[in-house]
Motif scaffolding. Structure first.
Motif, mmCIF file in Angstrom:
data_model
loop_
_atom_site.group_PDB
_atom_site.id
_atom_site.type_symbol
_atom_site.label_atom_id
_atom_site.label_comp_id
_atom_site.label_asym_id
_atom_site.label_seq_id
_atom_site.Cartn_x
_atom_site.Cartn_y
_atom_site.Cartn_z
ATOM 1 N N ALA A 198 13.796 55.384 -15.140
ATOM 2 C CA ALA A 198 15.062 54.757 -14.782
ATOM 3 C C ALA A 198 14.734 53.487 -14.032
ATOM 4 N N TRP A 207 16.020 56.828 -19.237
ATOM 5 C CA TRP A 207 15.564 56.503 -20.587
ATOM 6 C C TRP A 207 14.353 57.353 -20.937
ATOM 7 N N SER A 208 14.305 57.791 -22.171
ATOM 8 C CA SER A 208 13.137 58.499 -22.677
ATOM 9 C C SER A 208 12.133 57.462 -23.173
ATOM 10 N N THR A 209 11.020 57.329 -22.478
ATOM 11 C CA THR A 209 10.032 56.314 -22.823
ATOM 12 C C THR A 209 8.782 56.954 -23.427
ATOM 13 N N THR A 231 12.956 46.032 -17.360
ATOM 14 C CA THR A 231 14.058 46.961 -17.583
ATOM 15 C C THR A 231 14.636 46.820 -18.991
ATOM 16 N N ASN A 256 10.752 57.653 -10.312
ATOM 17 C CA ASN A 256 10.189 57.883 -11.639
ATOM 18 C C ASN A 256 8.944 58.759 -11.571
ATOM 19 N N ALA A 262 10.643 53.290 -29.558
ATOM 20 C CA ALA A 262 11.991 53.544 -30.073
ATOM 21 C C ALA A 262 12.145 53.158 -31.540
ATOM 22 N N PRO A 288 20.770 54.590 -15.381
ATOM 23 C CA PRO A 288 20.586 55.465 -16.533
ATOM 24 C C PRO A 288 19.135 55.931 -16.626
ATOM 25 N N GLN A 312 14.541 49.957 -21.616
ATOM 26 C CA GLN A 312 15.805 50.446 -22.150
ATOM 27 C C GLN A 312 15.854 50.370 -23.672
ATOM 28 N N GLY A 329 11.720 51.647 -25.048
ATOM 29 C CA GLY A 329 11.089 52.837 -24.494
ATOM 30 C C GLY A 329 9.668 52.598 -24.048
#
Length: 248
Positions: free
Chosen positions: A20, A12-14, A29, A96, A216, A10, A33, A36
């Protein structure tokens, strides 16, 4: 053959870009996840030490989680070099870097040691993500022939002393700052002594894995009480002083 969706990690917006990670259950990870970000308290400390135009070397890629940040800080005139010895994690770090369009980040599928050779990765040190009999090329920092170096960031455990032994010329020329995660109780003193032997002062930095101000906005702490045992080191004759830290 498995459907593509079942093997594609997946995205992810970090805090610092899109990321990913391969499906491994480790703190990096899980943090990327859910929050962020990863080990944000490390970047908070280093944010006052890395500047535009700097060159940074990171050993242990952590899926480029911090390289994304460092790339933006050093800007187009700076460079970020990632040395990641684990094949799949190296490939994921490259992915990435690519999807974020980071032209100032350079990736190296190597182990940084005291001399140039090769070895089976799973026999060198107890690290996750090493396939049985997977070979890795060992190089020295000196052999990278970097044009400048302002900071060495070491995430890879059980590697610090040997890495420094292969960096004598680079350290003597550029006198970079050192920021490293210590490997554990049995080796911490030897690692600190190895840094001091190079004419550095060493201070403790113990960042919590959970950041209450995470990207997040998640309030749940999945890392209760968990910290990293890190050190920040500077040449003894430099301007750097970390008075708020415990000097070792």
């Amino acid at each position: 053959m498995l459907p593509l969706a079942s093997v594609t990690p997946p995205f992810w917006s970090t805090r610092y870009g899109i990321a990913a990670a391969v499906a491994v259950d480790d703190p990096v990870t899980r943090s990327l996840q859910l929050y962020g970000e990863w080990a944000e308290h490390e970047t908070i400390l280093l944010s006052g030490l890395i500047e535009e135009g700097h060159t940074v070397l990171e050993f242990g890629g952590d899926f480029a989680a911090h390289a994304l940040w460092m790339s933006h800080v050093v800007g187009p005139k700076g460079e970020v070099h990632i040395a990641e010895p684990r094949r799949i994690r190296f490939q994921q770090a490259c992915a990435n870097v690519a999807i974020n369009g980071l032209g100032n980040v350079f990736t190296h599928p190597v182990w940084l040691g005291r001399d140039k050779s090769s070895a089976a990765l799973d026999t060198m040190t107890p690290i996750d993500g090493a396939s049985a009999n997977e070979k890795i090329r060992i190089v020295t920092i000196d052999s990278l022939r970097l044009d400048a170096l302002h900071l060495i960031k070491v995430n890879q455990p059980h590697a610090l002393a040997n890495m420094l032994a292969g960096a004598s010329e680079t350290l003597r020329t550029y006198r970079p700052l050192l920021y490293a995660r210590l490997s554990g109780l049995d080796t911490a003193q030897a690692e600190v002594d190895a840094i001091k032997a190079l004419g550095y002062r060493v201070w403790s930095h113990v960042p919590y894995l959970f950041n209450i101000d995470n990207h997040a906005g998640v309030e749940a702490n999945i890392f209760p009480g968990m910290v990293l045992q890190n050190v920040i080191a500077a040449p003894a004759d430099s301007r750097f002083e970390f008075a708020e830290r415990l000097e070792l």
